[in-house]
Write a protein that holds these residues in place. Structure first.
Motif: not given
Length: 319
Positions: A3-31
């Motif tokens: 469970p500890e390893q899976l929790t670490k994996a979950y955190r990393t994967m969610v960080l990547i997903r949310r970061f990339e989603e925000r990156t897409g938004q900033l790109y669309g805004m021309g930033l």
């Protein structure tokens, strides 16, 4: 995985997903300008591999690199600031999306030339062996790059010299608008190293536990001095090849089906809940990640742009 390893994996994967989603938004805004390739959907690959490595192991990848940066430990603030071309970015605002580096985290880039990073990967492996360490290098590349000439040259040298390099093919099914079935005569990319005696495995790249298990096997093989190892991760990107790609070469139904039945983050989420992890604990992680990404976006927009004098720095190293 525990469970500890899976929790670490979950955190990393969610960080990547949310970061990339925000990156897409900033790109669309021309930033964010220039080329930009998102890693949404493929998070389990770099997360599972990275968790099998140890400090000192080295990573190099292609232009779809933001997820790899975050997984190796690079800070969201610095990565996002580089995307917006600010002086506080990892390459002082001069590298952008495709060309960031961190010696501290042993991340040797993002590279814009298709397949070029594979040769760099075996160079890093050679350095490890030359110094007498048991450290390994990991060279990530896509199925589109898998038929590049320098990739096969790298296979040959790595096998000949028994270099501790793990070749990771992130097979997300489509290159720049072309399916792998139309671009590769090989239907089993994990066997591409067989002429040089390089062992390989095909892995479900949407399953972080399967990725982690395979990566551990590859790492053990390399650390023992047995030469290189090839992993083909079958994965899927939800967005186009780059931000300029409308991805009309596949159907919306296909993408929705992958999201609904194979999403790597949801798979880990269900596994954690099945192991008794409370829903509230996962929500807390989600909230923490949201705060980190929001802070990174604000930092990237408020940081200063590079001074004009930076045009003349980091050009030549006197040795």
């Amino acid at each position: 995985m525990t469970p500890e390893q899976l929790t670490k994996a979950y955190r990393t994967m969610v960080l990547i997903r949310r970061f990339e989603e925000r990156t897409g938004q900033l790109y669309g805004m021309g930033l964010i300008g220039g080329f930009c390739h998102l890693y949404i959907g493929q998070e389990a690959v770099v997360t599972g591999v990275q968790m099998a490595l140890k400090p000192g192991d080295k990573v190099v990848t292609s232009y779809r690199d933001h997820g790899h940066m975050l997984a190796t430990g690079m800070e969201a603030r610095g990565v996002m600031a580089e995307l917006t071309g600010r002086a506080t970015g990892y390459s002082r605002g001069k590298g952008g999306s495709m060309h960031m580096f961190s010696r501290k985290e042993n991340f040797y880039g993002g590279h814009g030339i298709v397949g070029a990073q594979v040769s760099i990967g075996i160079g890093l492996a050679f350095a490890n062996r030359y110094r007498g360490s048991d450290e390994v290098s990991v060279a990530y590349f896509g199925e589109g790059a898998s038929n590049q000439g320098q990739v096969f040259e790298s296979f040959n040298i790595a096998a000949l010299q028994k270099l501790p390099c793990i070749f990771v093919i992130e097979n997300n099914r489509y290159g720049m608008g072309t399916s792998v079935e139309r671009s590769s005569a090989s239907r089993a990319l994990y066997k591409n190293g067989e002429p040089w005696g390089i062992p390989g495995l095909q892995v479900d790249g949407m399953d972080v536990e399967a990725v982690h298990d395979a990566a551990q096997q590859a790492v053990a093989h390399c650390r023992a001095g047995n030469g290189p190892f090839l992993l083909e991760m079958t994965t899927y990107r939800y967005r186009g090849h780059s931000m300029s790609d409308p991805a009309k070469y596949r159907t919306r139904d296909e993408v929705d089906e992958m999201r609904r039945t194979h999403d790597a983050i949801e798979r880990v989420r269900h596994a954690l809940l099945g192991q008794g992890v409370e829903e509230q604990a996962l929500k807390k992680i989600d909230d923490e990640i949201k705060t980190i990404v929001t802070d990174a976006a604000e930092f990237a927009q408020s940081s200063p742009e590079p001074d004009a004098s930076e045009l003349w720095t980091d050009i030549l190293v006197e040795a």
